[in-house]
Design an enzyme around this catalytic site. Structure first.
Site, mmCIF file in Angstrom:
data_model
loop_
_atom_site.group_PDB
_atom_site.id
_atom_site.type_symbol
_atom_site.label_atom_id
_atom_site.label_comp_id
_atom_site.label_asym_id
_atom_site.label_seq_id
_atom_site.Cartn_x
_atom_site.Cartn_y
_atom_site.Cartn_z
ATOM 1 N N ASP A 164 0.494 -5.627 -3.638
ATOM 2 C CA ASP A 164 -0.326 -4.725 -4.437
ATOM 3 C C ASP A 164 0.224 -3.317 -4.145
ATOM 4 O OD1 ASP A 164 -2.534 -3.656 -5.906
ATOM 5 O OD2 ASP A 164 -3.546 -3.248 -4.013
ATOM 6 N N LEU A 165 -0.079 -2.361 -4.985
ATOM 7 C CA LEU A 165 0.452 -1.005 -4.788
ATOM 8 C C LEU A 165 -0.631 -0.029 -4.303
ATOM 9 C CD1 LEU A 165 2.738 1.142 -5.208
ATOM 10 C CD2 LEU A 165 1.910 1.352 -7.569
ATOM 11 N N ASP A 166 -1.636 0.158 -5.184
ATOM 12 C CA ASP A 166 -2.669 1.172 -4.903
ATOM 13 C C ASP A 166 -3.515 0.757 -3.702
ATOM 14 O OD1 ASP A 166 -2.009 2.762 -7.208
ATOM 15 O OD2 ASP A 166 -3.030 1.290 -8.458
ATOM 16 N N THR A 219 -3.070 5.956 -3.464
ATOM 17 C CA THR A 219 -3.556 6.213 -4.833
ATOM 18 C C THR A 219 -4.945 5.647 -5.104
ATOM 19 O OG1 THR A 219 -2.093 4.397 -5.322
ATOM 20 C CG2 THR A 219 -1.476 6.542 -6.236
ATOM 21 N N LYS A 275 -11.698 -1.311 -7.191
ATOM 22 C CA LYS A 275 -10.338 -1.455 -6.626
ATOM 23 C C LYS A 275 -9.679 -2.713 -7.179
ATOM 24 C CE LYS A 275 -11.285 0.774 -2.200
ATOM 25 N NZ LYS A 275 -11.543 0.449 -0.787
ATOM 26 N N SER A 319 0.788 -5.254 -9.168
ATOM 27 C CA SER A 319 -0.217 -4.208 -9.325
ATOM 28 C C SER A 319 -0.803 -4.267 -10.725
ATOM 29 C CB SER A 319 0.432 -2.838 -9.111
ATOM 30 O OG SER A 319 -0.466 -1.821 -9.500
ATOM 31 N N ALA A 320 -2.113 -4.044 -10.827
ATOM 32 C CA ALA A 320 -2.765 -4.003 -12.141
ATOM 33 C C ALA A 320 -2.440 -2.711 -12.876
ATOM 34 C CB ALA A 320 -4.271 -4.129 -11.953
ATOM 35 N N LYS A 332 -7.143 -9.252 -12.068
ATOM 36 C CA LYS A 332 -7.715 -9.677 -10.787
ATOM 37 C C LYS A 332 -9.243 -9.690 -10.947
ATOM 38 C CE LYS A 332 -3.947 -7.254 -8.421
ATOM 39 N NZ LYS A 332 -3.524 -6.162 -7.541
ATOM 40 N N GLU A 345 -3.140 -7.028 -0.036
ATOM 41 C CA GLU A 345 -4.185 -6.425 -0.856
ATOM 42 C C GLU A 345 -5.148 -5.565 -0.057
ATOM 43 O OE1 GLU A 345 -5.542 -5.981 -3.701
ATOM 44 O OE2 GLU A 345 -4.233 -7.103 -5.046
ATOM 45 N N ASP A 346 -5.699 -4.534 -0.709
ATOM 46 C CA ASP A 346 -6.773 -3.751 -0.090
ATOM 47 C C ASP A 346 -8.114 -4.024 -0.761
ATOM 48 O OD1 ASP A 346 -5.928 -2.467 -2.507
ATOM 49 O OD2 ASP A 346 -7.123 -0.722 -1.906
HETATM 50 C C1 BG6 Z 1 -5.127 -0.957 -9.700
HETATM 51 C C2 BG6 Z 1 -6.111 -0.001 -9.074
HETATM 52 O O1 BG6 Z 1 -4.005 -1.075 -8.889
HETATM 53 O O2 BG6 Z 1 -4.716 -0.489 -10.989
HETATM 54 C C3 BG6 Z 1 -7.293 0.250 -10.013
HETATM 55 O O3 BG6 Z 1 -6.585 -0.553 -7.853
HETATM 56 C C4 BG6 Z 1 -6.775 0.722 -11.371
HETATM 57 O O4 BG6 Z 1 -8.138 1.230 -9.450
HETATM 58 C C5 BG6 Z 1 -5.788 -0.315 -11.919
HETATM 59 O O5 BG6 Z 1 -7.851 0.875 -12.291
HETATM 60 C C6 BG6 Z 1 -5.191 0.090 -13.282
HETATM 61 O O6 BG6 Z 1 -4.421 1.247 -13.109
HETATM 62 P P1 BG6 Z 1 -3.842 2.137 -14.294
HETATM 63 O O7 BG6 Z 1 -2.907 3.086 -13.590
HETATM 64 O O8 BG6 Z 1 -3.127 1.216 -15.235
HETATM 65 O O9 BG6 Z 1 -5.003 2.809 -14.942
HETATM 66 MG MG MG Z 2 -5.154 -2.049 -4.396
#
Ligand code: BG6
Ligand code: MG
Length: 223
Positions: free
Chosen positions: A13-15, A21, A49, A120-121, A151, A175-176
């Site tokens: 996962d990234l964020d 972020t 998240k 990452s989403a 997710k 993952e967080d």
């Molecule tokens: C996830 C974050 O990685 O990405 C969420 O944890 C975020 O908080 C989701 O809403 C979508 O991100 P983005 O940048 O496409 O709006």
């Molecule tokens: Mg995350």
């Protein structure tokens, strides 16, 4: 039970895992919630998240009983407004925003021949990786626009293993978020949670902080 020697790949996962972020996403959503008159709580923030942009907006509107107050076009405009605010913060990021220990961990994984992919989403993931100077580490990124389900559905982690040509059982997912841990478990990978052990209780192993995420510490949990 998976053995450490079986592990060949890591699906990240990234964020909130590689960089901070998750705080920036939270701040931008909090700002939008305030402007819509929706009361912000820590539980609401934690629940967002890992959740996609539009699903996050729906959760915020629902929390304020406003889910029927906007047309689809208006909802898209609200999500775009949040994204503009979020991207303005992302553009200020530098490699200093990599969470403690994560660069060393990525370097160690590469040096030891493990395969890496990103699950990452976020549609902003390539931009964030660029700001962090980590683009070269992740040539394999699951495209969130290609997903049928976000997710906690396992789809993104299943695809993360597929990109590496590995069986999910050969992969560790990091993952967080509780929704992300659920997705990793559903995909049949070993789940590594980073954060609060109560929140991430479903993970196979939980580390309080990214600085604790090392191959040696992971091996202790799997052997
Ligand atoms: C996830 C974050 O990685 O990405 C969420 O944890 C975020 O908080 C989701 O809403 C979508 O991100 P983005 O940048 O496409 O709006
Ligand atoms: Mg995350």
């Amino acid at each position: 039970m998976t053995k450490f020697a079986d592990i060949k790949g890591f699906v990240f996962d990234l964020d909130g895992v590689i960089t901070d972020t998750s705080i920036l996403h939270g701040t931008a959503w909090h700002q939008l919630a305030d402007s819509l008159g929706v009361t912000w709580t820590k539980e609401l923030g934690d629940g967002l998240k890992g959740i996609s942009r539009m699903d996050s907006l729906e959760m915020i509107l629902k929390a304020g009983h406003k889910e029927n107050d906007y047309t689809q076009a208006q909802k898209e405009a609200l999500a775009a407004q949040k994204n503009t605010n979020y991207v303005a913060e992302v553009d200020k990021m530098t490699p200093a925003n990599i969470l403690p220990g994560m660069k060393a961990f990525l370097d160690d994984l590469r040096a030891k021949g493990y395969q890496l992919s990103l699950a990452s989403a976020s549609k902003n993931a390539p931009r964030v990786l660029g700001k962090l100077g980590l683009t070269d580490y992740f040539p394999k990124i699951v495209d969130p626009a290609s997903l049928k389900h976000g997710k906690p559905d396992p789809e993104i982690y299943t695809k993360g293993a597929e990109l590496l040509n590995l069986d999910p059982a050969q992969c560790i997912g990091l993952e967080d978020a509780a929704a992300g841990v659920q997705a990793i478990n559903g995909a049949g990978e070993t789940s590594l949670g980073i954060g609060d052990a109560t929140e991430l209780g479903a993970a196979d192993m939980v580390f309080a902080d990214t600085s604790e995420v090392t191959l040696a510490n992971i091996a202790k949990h799997l052997d």
